[in-house]
Scaffold this active site. Structure first.
Site, PDB file in Angstrom:
ATOM      1  N   ASP A 119       0.840  -1.207   0.000  1.00  0.00           N
ATOM      2  CA  ASP A 119       0.000   0.000   0.000  1.00  0.00           C
ATOM      3  C   ASP A 119       0.869   1.249   0.000  1.00  0.00           C
ATOM      4  O   ASP A 119       0.765   2.111   0.863  1.00  0.00           O
ATOM      5  CB  ASP A 119      -0.937  -0.026   1.223  1.00  0.00           C
ATOM      6  CG  ASP A 119      -1.759  -1.307   1.280  1.00  0.00           C
ATOM      7  OD1 ASP A 119      -2.870  -1.324   0.736  1.00  0.00           O
ATOM      8  OD2 ASP A 119      -1.260  -2.317   1.825  1.00  0.00           O
ATOM      9  N   ASP A 169      -1.531  -2.973  -3.921  1.00  0.00           N
ATOM     10  CA  ASP A 169      -1.862  -1.548  -3.959  1.00  0.00           C
ATOM     11  C   ASP A 169      -0.555  -0.793  -4.203  1.00  0.00           C
ATOM     12  O   ASP A 169      -0.100   0.025  -3.403  1.00  0.00           O
ATOM     13  CB  ASP A 169      -2.570  -1.085  -2.695  1.00  0.00           C
ATOM     14  CG  ASP A 169      -4.071  -1.371  -2.755  1.00  0.00           C
ATOM     15  OD1 ASP A 169      -4.533  -1.967  -3.749  1.00  0.00           O
ATOM     16  OD2 ASP A 169      -4.790  -0.995  -1.803  1.00  0.00           O
ATOM     17  N   TYR A 192      -1.414   4.230  -6.353  1.00  0.00           N
ATOM     18  CA  TYR A 192      -2.681   4.889  -6.004  1.00  0.00           C
ATOM     19  C   TYR A 192      -2.975   6.026  -6.969  1.00  0.00           C
ATOM     20  O   TYR A 192      -2.069   6.583  -7.572  1.00  0.00           O
ATOM     21  CB  TYR A 192      -2.596   5.444  -4.576  1.00  0.00           C
ATOM     22  CG  TYR A 192      -2.733   4.385  -3.514  1.00  0.00           C
ATOM     23  CD1 TYR A 192      -3.987   3.956  -3.093  1.00  0.00           C
ATOM     24  CD2 TYR A 192      -1.611   3.799  -2.944  1.00  0.00           C
ATOM     25  CE1 TYR A 192      -4.128   2.988  -2.117  1.00  0.00           C
ATOM     26  CE2 TYR A 192      -1.743   2.816  -1.970  1.00  0.00           C
ATOM     27  CZ  TYR A 192      -3.000   2.419  -1.564  1.00  0.00           C
ATOM     28  OH  TYR A 192      -3.125   1.449  -0.594  1.00  0.00           O
ATOM     29  N   ASN A 248      -6.458  -4.255  -4.806  1.00  0.00           N
ATOM     30  CA  ASN A 248      -7.724  -3.791  -5.381  1.00  0.00           C
ATOM     31  C   ASN A 248      -7.576  -2.440  -6.076  1.00  0.00           C
ATOM     32  O   ASN A 248      -8.216  -2.191  -7.111  1.00  0.00           O
ATOM     33  CB  ASN A 248      -8.817  -3.721  -4.311  1.00  0.00           C
ATOM     34  CG  ASN A 248      -8.419  -2.936  -3.078  1.00  0.00           C
ATOM     35  OD1 ASN A 248      -7.495  -3.329  -2.356  1.00  0.00           O
ATOM     36  ND2 ASN A 248      -9.100  -1.831  -2.813  1.00  0.00           N
ATOM     37  N   HIS A 271      -2.722  -9.782  -1.236  1.00  0.00           N
ATOM     38  CA  HIS A 271      -2.974  -8.388  -0.847  1.00  0.00           C
ATOM     39  C   HIS A 271      -3.925  -8.294   0.340  1.00  0.00           C
ATOM     40  O   HIS A 271      -3.688  -7.535   1.287  1.00  0.00           O
ATOM     41  CB  HIS A 271      -3.549  -7.592  -2.014  1.00  0.00           C
ATOM     42  CG  HIS A 271      -3.941  -6.186  -1.624  1.00  0.00           C
ATOM     43  ND1 HIS A 271      -3.015  -5.257  -1.200  1.00  0.00           N
ATOM     44  CD2 HIS A 271      -5.162  -5.570  -1.552  1.00  0.00           C
ATOM     45  CE1 HIS A 271      -3.634  -4.121  -0.896  1.00  0.00           C
ATOM     46  NE2 HIS A 271      -4.936  -4.292  -1.089  1.00  0.00           N
ATOM     47  N   HIS A 330     -10.388  -2.732   7.573  1.00  0.00           N
ATOM     48  CA  HIS A 330     -11.003  -3.655   6.631  1.00  0.00           C
ATOM     49  C   HIS A 330     -11.411  -4.960   7.289  1.00  0.00           C
ATOM     50  O   HIS A 330     -12.274  -5.676   6.779  1.00  0.00           O
ATOM     51  CB  HIS A 330     -10.041  -3.951   5.468  1.00  0.00           C
ATOM     52  CG  HIS A 330      -9.840  -2.784   4.560  1.00  0.00           C
ATOM     53  ND1 HIS A 330      -8.637  -2.102   4.493  1.00  0.00           N
ATOM     54  CD2 HIS A 330     -10.673  -2.164   3.700  1.00  0.00           C
ATOM     55  CE1 HIS A 330      -8.746  -1.112   3.619  1.00  0.00           C
ATOM     56  NE2 HIS A 330      -9.967  -1.130   3.122  1.00  0.00           N
ATOM     57  N   HIS A 335      -3.342  -4.300   2.454  1.00  0.00           N
ATOM     58  CA  HIS A 335      -4.754  -3.874   2.457  1.00  0.00           C
ATOM     59  C   HIS A 335      -5.090  -2.993   3.654  1.00  0.00           C
ATOM     60  O   HIS A 335      -5.496  -1.852   3.472  1.00  0.00           O
ATOM     61  CB  HIS A 335      -5.683  -5.081   2.374  1.00  0.00           C
ATOM     62  CG  HIS A 335      -7.071  -4.729   1.945  1.00  0.00           C
ATOM     63  ND1 HIS A 335      -7.339  -3.890   0.877  1.00  0.00           N
ATOM     64  CD2 HIS A 335      -8.284  -5.117   2.430  1.00  0.00           C
ATOM     65  CE1 HIS A 335      -8.641  -3.776   0.713  1.00  0.00           C
ATOM     66  NE2 HIS A 335      -9.247  -4.498   1.648  1.00  0.00           N
ATOM     67  N   ASP A 336      -4.960  -3.507   4.878  1.00  0.00           N
ATOM     68  CA  ASP A 336      -5.079  -2.614   6.029  1.00  0.00           C
ATOM     69  C   ASP A 336      -3.772  -1.845   6.166  1.00  0.00           C
ATOM     70  O   ASP A 336      -2.687  -2.449   6.178  1.00  0.00           O
ATOM     71  CB  ASP A 336      -5.372  -3.409   7.304  1.00  0.00           C
ATOM     72  CG  ASP A 336      -6.852  -3.546   7.573  1.00  0.00           C
ATOM     73  OD1 ASP A 336      -7.623  -2.693   7.082  1.00  0.00           O
ATOM     74  OD2 ASP A 336      -7.258  -4.489   8.281  1.00  0.00           O
TER      75      ASP A 336
END
Length: 328
Positions: free
Chosen positions: A46, A79, A82, A117, A210, A219, A245-246
């Site tokens: 992320d 991720d 972005y 995602n 992910h 999440h 993800h988190d």
């Protein structure tokens, strides 16, 4: 750079096969380890925000820790760019968020990446393209694949298609090329992962995806993975599940197996402030901020550490279950 070239040769051989494989075995790469058989790597997720939200600061500390550990490669838990992935293979965001951020000499190693995602919200296929390796030969991103590294086998799993809500969202568009029909894709992927894990004779088995399986972050748990992927990991004695993800750093221990759930999603924007209650016997560590994970693995020992944006080691755990230092 020699290790990157070695992996690149394997990649070139496999990319031809990938263009004709629809539902087949997962692609497999071999990564050399140190002369003594040990392996060390960093994991970050992320992250891709053009250096903003402390991404550059995290990258700087990764470089320092990477040099100290002499890391063999870096794992990206997705991720990567972005807010909506890449536009195409020539998107300047690739340089702005990757090449020009992770500049330390210790980070000039192979990067093994999965899609998140947010990557699927852009041109997901662009991140899989060999053209990106021509722009920066560290980059290797695929939907699902295997890396054999000495005593460790890594299984990278494309978790976004498991998540049903993405297929019903009306305010976001996703690049589902190569994924539809979803049910067939997920079913085939689960079979491939199960077979690959069963065939593995490695001392250590690490699965990377992910999405969270278990998490106390905003999440939370990903029920589709709990229902479909987790039983396969437990049945095949997987040691670590590493995810993003988190946007936090987290370590949850399994109460009924050796499996450890490790979240490394603090590559840039973090500090959401949402922490859900969790059994403290299982929750070994939670940090709602930026940072990254590091791991060292030998034939008989596995050590995981988490570092914050200032380079402080916040948590350190070994396969013996001894948590030596923890801020939680």
């Amino acid at each position: 750079m020699g290790m990157i070239k070695s992996v690149a040769v394997h990649l070139l051989l496999y990319m031809v096969a990938m263009t004709v494989m629809v539902a087949a075995d997962l692609l497999r790469f071999k990564h050399p380890v140190k002369a003594n058989g040990s392996l060390s790597f960093l994991a970050i997720g992320d992250w891709g925000r053009r250096g903003l939200y402390n991404q550059s600061n995290v990258a700087y500390q990764m470089g320092k820790v990477g040099e100290k550990m002499d890391v063999d490669f870096i794992v990206s838990t997705g991720d990567n760019f972005y807010d909506s992935g890449l536009i195409d293979e020539h998107d300047p965001a690739f340089f702005d968020s990757f090449t020009n951020v992770y500049t330390a000499s210790s980070l000039q190693k192979q990067w093994y990446s999965v899609l998140g995602n947010h990557d699927y919200r852009g041109n997901a296929v662009a991140q899989l393209s060999p053209e990106l390796r021509q722009r920066d030969n560290r980059w290797l991103c695929m939907r699902s694949f295997i890396v054999n590294a000495g005593d460790v086998d890594f299984f990278f799993v494309d978790t976004t298609p498991f998540h049903g809500k993405y297929f019903s969202e009306t305010d976001q568009e996703y690049d589902w090329r190569g994924v539809l029909p979803r049910e067939d894709y997920v079913s085939e992927l689960l079979k491939d992962v199960d077979v690959a894990l069963k065939e593995s004779s490695a001392k250590w088995k690490v699965v990377v995806g992910h999405h969270t399986i278990y998490s106390a972050g905003v999440h939370g748990n990903t029920e589709e993975l709990v229902d479909k992927l987790l039983p396969i990991l437990l049945e095949n004695d997987v040691n670590l599940y590493i995810n993003g993800h988190d946007h936090c750093l987290e370590h949850i221990s399994s109460s009924n197996s050796q499996l450890q759930f490790l979240t490394s999603g603090g590559g840039s924007k973090a500090w959401r402030g949402d922490i859900n209650p969790w059994n403290l016997d299982e929750m070994k560590f939670y940090y709602d901020g930026q940072g990254f994970m590091a791991a060292e693995i030998t034939e008989n020992d596995l050590v995981v550490s988490f570092y914050d944006v200032f380079g402080n080691m916040l948590h350190n755990w070994s396969n013996s279950g001894n948590s030596r230092r923890s801020a939680w």
